[in-house]
Design an enzyme around this catalytic site. Structure first.
Site, mmCIF file in Angstrom:
data_model
loop_
_atom_site.group_PDB
_atom_site.id
_atom_site.type_symbol
_atom_site.label_atom_id
_atom_site.label_comp_id
_atom_site.label_asym_id
_atom_site.label_seq_id
_atom_site.Cartn_x
_atom_site.Cartn_y
_atom_site.Cartn_z
ATOM 1 N N LYS A 199 61.330 34.360 17.411
ATOM 2 C CA LYS A 199 62.029 33.168 17.908
ATOM 3 C C LYS A 199 63.409 33.126 17.257
ATOM 4 O O LYS A 199 63.512 32.996 16.031
ATOM 5 C CB LYS A 199 61.200 31.928 17.529
ATOM 6 N N VAL B 5 47.057 23.111 18.384
ATOM 7 C CA VAL B 5 48.409 23.319 18.916
ATOM 8 C C VAL B 5 49.308 23.629 17.723
ATOM 9 O O VAL B 5 48.847 23.661 16.593
ATOM 10 C CB VAL B 5 48.944 22.079 19.671
ATOM 11 N N LEU C 173 49.151 17.502 8.795
ATOM 12 C CA LEU C 173 49.180 16.280 9.600
ATOM 13 C C LEU C 173 48.702 15.079 8.784
ATOM 14 O O LEU C 173 49.070 13.945 9.086
ATOM 15 C CB LEU C 173 48.314 16.454 10.848
ATOM 16 N N THR D 133 58.815 21.681 13.083
ATOM 17 C CA THR D 133 59.035 21.666 11.631
ATOM 18 C C THR D 133 57.759 21.429 10.815
ATOM 19 O O THR D 133 57.820 21.425 9.587
ATOM 20 C CB THR D 133 60.042 20.555 11.267
HETATM 21 C C1 LIG Z 1 51.556 18.410 20.421
HETATM 22 C C2 LIG Z 1 51.781 19.077 19.097
HETATM 23 C C3 LIG Z 1 52.604 20.186 19.021
HETATM 24 C C4 LIG Z 1 52.852 20.802 17.792
HETATM 25 N N1 LIG Z 1 53.721 21.842 17.733
HETATM 26 C C5 LIG Z 1 54.042 22.380 16.524
HETATM 27 C C6 LIG Z 1 54.938 23.468 16.413
HETATM 28 O O1 LIG Z 1 55.475 23.976 17.389
HETATM 29 N N2 LIG Z 1 55.211 23.937 15.175
HETATM 30 C C7 LIG Z 1 54.640 23.439 14.058
HETATM 31 O O2 LIG Z 1 54.940 23.878 12.942
HETATM 32 N N3 LIG Z 1 53.722 22.450 14.144
HETATM 33 C C8 LIG Z 1 53.428 21.913 15.337
HETATM 34 N N4 LIG Z 1 52.500 20.907 15.407
HETATM 35 C C9 LIG Z 1 51.801 20.497 14.184
HETATM 36 C C10 LIG Z 1 50.696 21.518 13.883
HETATM 37 O O3 LIG Z 1 49.797 21.561 14.962
HETATM 38 C C11 LIG Z 1 49.967 21.151 12.601
HETATM 39 O O4 LIG Z 1 50.896 20.875 11.593
HETATM 40 C C12 LIG Z 1 49.113 22.313 12.128
HETATM 41 O O5 LIG Z 1 48.258 22.747 13.144
HETATM 42 C C13 LIG Z 1 48.294 21.920 10.916
HETATM 43 O O6 LIG Z 1 47.320 20.977 11.261
HETATM 44 P P1 LIG Z 1 46.341 20.476 10.106
HETATM 45 O O7 LIG Z 1 45.716 21.665 9.482
HETATM 46 O O8 LIG Z 1 47.070 19.539 9.250
HETATM 47 O O9 LIG Z 1 45.237 19.611 10.887
HETATM 48 P P2 LIG Z 1 44.035 20.064 11.844
HETATM 49 O O10 LIG Z 1 44.311 21.292 12.590
HETATM 50 O O11 LIG Z 1 43.683 18.838 12.628
HETATM 51 O O12 LIG Z 1 42.830 20.387 10.849
HETATM 52 C C14 LIG Z 1 42.054 19.366 10.253
HETATM 53 C C15 LIG Z 1 40.896 20.014 9.520
HETATM 54 O O13 LIG Z 1 40.211 18.991 8.806
HETATM 55 C C16 LIG Z 1 38.827 19.194 8.962
HETATM 56 N N5 LIG Z 1 38.123 17.918 8.804
HETATM 57 C C17 LIG Z 1 38.369 16.755 9.457
HETATM 58 N N6 LIG Z 1 37.461 15.830 9.091
HETATM 59 C C18 LIG Z 1 36.651 16.431 8.180
HETATM 60 C C19 LIG Z 1 35.509 16.003 7.445
HETATM 61 N N7 LIG Z 1 35.014 14.751 7.567
HETATM 62 N N8 LIG Z 1 34.908 16.880 6.606
HETATM 63 C C20 LIG Z 1 35.391 18.136 6.459
HETATM 64 N N9 LIG Z 1 36.462 18.601 7.134
HETATM 65 C C21 LIG Z 1 37.069 17.753 7.981
HETATM 66 C C22 LIG Z 1 38.669 19.758 10.361
HETATM 67 O O14 LIG Z 1 37.430 20.445 10.495
HETATM 68 C C23 LIG Z 1 39.876 20.690 10.429
HETATM 69 O O15 LIG Z 1 39.496 21.935 9.887
HETATM 70 C C24 LIG Z 1 52.231 20.301 16.624
HETATM 71 C C25 LIG Z 1 51.365 19.197 16.710
HETATM 72 C C26 LIG Z 1 51.154 18.581 17.923
HETATM 73 C C27 LIG Z 1 50.245 17.383 17.982
#
Ligand SMILES: Cc1cc2nc3c(=O)[nH]c(=O)nc-3n(C[C@H](O)[C@H](O)[C@H](O)COP(=O)(O)OP(=O)(O)OC[C@H]3O[C@@H](n4cnc5c(N)ncnc54)[C@H](O)[C@@H]3O)c2cc1C
Length: 533
Positions: free
Chosen positions: A86, A55, A342, A353
């Site tokens: 947007k 998401v 995250l 944000t």
């Molecule tokens: C309901 C919701 C709505 C959102 N809406 C917005 C929005 O409108 N605008 C915005 O800017 N942000 C939004 N966000 C936040 C946004 O989704 C995240 O900031 C963005 O997707 C980045 O996520 P990430 O890469 O930190 O984590 P994730 O997408 O969870 O990626 C985690 C990564 O870590 C890897 N990983 C995990 N464990 C291991 C392991 N043991 N070994 C190797 N790799 C591993 C996984 O394979 C994955 O590739 C929203 C979040 C939520 C929950």
């Protein structure tokens, strides 16, 4: 960015980014812009068994700068990610005050410099009990563009820039960024990490991979999402929860067809019984979702409420249920690890944000690398700056709940009764209610650090935080000195210059996205800047 140096040695030679979500690939790409070029080796480790969150489909205007810094044009990435523009966010149903049931939070335009003084004047007159118009929607161009289905893309002859962000398909954006990073020399390792080993000082030494191999590096970026495997689990960095003033901890995502209606350049955020629903237009579908408090409603009831809200009660569209951890680590940079995305923290998505913080965190780290300073004082400044910014944005989000007048459920009553407000937020609200200007405090960094003056005024005036209508008196001539029809005409005439959003998206001109367009001599070398905003 400092110029690439052919000889300088980077302070670390190999950086391992753990996680291949949007945060992981954005960070890897920004690392490729460091002045050390190929002498800095970057590896992204991504688990083949743990998925991405999937998401996060709306941005702030900052994302423009991310693509610009990489030289990636909108005509290249937007069609690939089904993206739309947007111009801001409509907040619907957050207030029950008559005339203030909805308002638009605009991304600022330089044209706003012409109407902002009138808006602020009227707001302060109304706070002083004068019956003048002080709803933000009449005063800003972006609102007009969004509701008229226009793209916030001015033609060459239009002398004012317009701030805008994007909507995009998060999975497609992840694939696009992955491809770009690999093309720019980033290594990709698709292996699951079982654990991190620490050296005798407590720094991360290496990552133990499924199957027995080890991945060693000099520095580690934790992009493992809510799991926070490095900054949290391995380094045990303390976590500061925001649960005492942001109650939402769960979400449901549900797509719907795009329909034939005009594509509005806005996210719509509608207050529901136990949280709020988002509606995001993409070229291929609508992204919808419900962010709610699991303490106040069950997942099943929330899904039914969202489906009813969308008119999808009988539709055979599967919903995704997610949990959210809302708060931040006390340090984003701890030892030889920086957390991005995250894993570092998350304020709920009301103002979209999260990617802004991904970008800021990664760019600040590249800056530290380029300066060659990874020492303790650089770390302390990095953490203090990010924490202040994150807490400021949290305060802005909290204000949406605190100023809501809904009382129809325990959820909204609990929000109204919430007294866990930060000290700067309490001061800001007291200043407003006392009808004193909040702008100097915001500009001076004492209150409201996360958002600009325009945003704070739009929020507080937009929900109608004014004396009740029955208490208002006729305005004096000085209070009523601004003509709303003049403002309407200015905005109406300006909006005529902007193209239809859907038509523009069908064929985004290859060069129109470049910010340096506005450095051309025919524009006097620069566009109007945002000045006092
Ligand atoms: C309901 C919701 C709505 C959102 N809406 C917005 C929005 O409108 N605008 C915005 O800017 N942000 C939004 N966000 C936040 C946004 O989704 C995240 O900031 C963005 O997707 C980045 O996520 P990430 O890469 O930190 O984590 P994730 O997408 O969870 O990626 C985690 C990564 O870590 C890897 N990983 C995990 N464990 C291991 C392991 N043991 N070994 C190797 N790799 C591993 C996984 O394979 C994955 O590739 C929203 C979040 C939520 C929950």
């Amino acid at each position: 960015m400092q110029p690439a140096s052919p000889t300088a040695e980077p302070p670390v030679r190999h950086i391992a980014v753990v996680g291949g979500g949007t945060a992981g690939w954005m960070t890897a790409l920004l690392l490729t812009t460091s002045r050390f070029g190929e002498r800095l080796k970057v590896t992204v480790l991504e688990s083949p068994t743990v998925g991405v969150i999937g998401v996060g489909e709306g941005s702030t205007p900052w994302l423009r700068g991310f693509f610009d810094s990489l030289g990636i044009a909108e005509s290249q990435w937007m069609p690939a990610c089904h993206a739309t523009y947007k111009a801001g966010i409509t907040f619907d149903g957050w207030s029950t005050r008559p005339g203030f049931e909805r308002y638009f939070h605009p991304f600022a335009s330089t044209l706003d410099n012409l109407t902002m003084p009138q808006f602020l004047h009227n707001v302060h007159a109304r706070l002083a009990f004068a019956d003048v118009h002080a709803h933000p929607d009449r005063f800003f161009l972006s609102k007009r563009l969004a509701v008229e289905g226009k793209a916030p893309k001015p033609p060459h002859h239009f002398p004012f820039d317009v701030g805008y962000g994007y909507h995009f398909d998060s999975a497609l954006l992840g694939s696009f960024l992955h491809e770009q990073a690999v093309q720019r020399g980033v290594m990709h390792v698709a292996r699951h990490m079982n654990a991190a080993t620490l050296d005798e000082r407590g720094d991360i030494r290496a990552l133990q991979l499924e199957g027995g191999d080890t991945l060693a590096a000099d520095f580690f970026i934790d992009c493992t999402g809510f799991a926070s495997l490095l900054i949290g689990k391995a380094l045990k960095t303390p976590y500061v929860s925001f649960a005492d003033n942001l109650f939402n901890d769960a979400a449901i995502a549900l797509p719907s067809p795009p329909g034939d209606a005009p594509v509005m350049a806005q996210t719509v955020s509608t207050a529901l019984r136990h949280g709020w629903a988002w509606k995001i237009p993409l070229t291929s579908r609508h992204g919808n979702g419900y962010v709610y408090s699991s303490a106040h409603v069950s997942a099943d009831q929330a899904e039914t409420e969202l489906r009813a809200h969308l008119g999808l009660l009988d539709a055979d569209v599967p919903a995704r249920h997610l949990r959210m951890r809302v708060g931040r680590h006390a340090k984003h940079w701890n030892r030889n690890c920086v957390a991005v995305g995250l894993s570092q923290g998350f304020i709920e998505p009301l103002e979209a944000t999260a990617l802004l913080f991904v970008q800021r965190t990664a760019a600040s780290f590249v800056d530290a690398l380029d300066k060659g300073d990874l020492g303790e004082s650089a770390q302390a400044a990095f953490n203090a700056g990010l924490n202040a910014r994150l807490d400021g944005v949290r305060d802005y989000i909290v204000t949406h709940y605190k100023t809501s007048t809904r009382t129809d459920t325990d959820y909204w009553r609990a929000n109204a009764a919430n007294t866990a407000l930060s000290e700067p937020l309490q001061r800001l609200l007291h200043t407003w209610i006392a009808s004193r200007p909040i702008a100097p405090g915001i500009a001076g960094g004492d209150i409201g650090t996360g958002y600009a003056v325009l945003s704070w005024y739009c929020l507080l005036a937009g929900v109608g935080l004014f004396p009740a209508a029955a208490q208002l008196r006729p305005p004096t001539a000085a209070e009523a000195r601004f003509s709303l029809p003049d403002i309407d005409r200015l905005i109406e005439r300006s909006a005529l210059n902007f193209p239809d959003h859907r038509d523009f998206l069908r064929s985004i001109p290859p060069d129109v996205a470049r910010l340096d367009l506005w450095s051309r001599p025919e524009h006097g070398g620069r566009r109007e800047t945002l000045g006092a905003l």
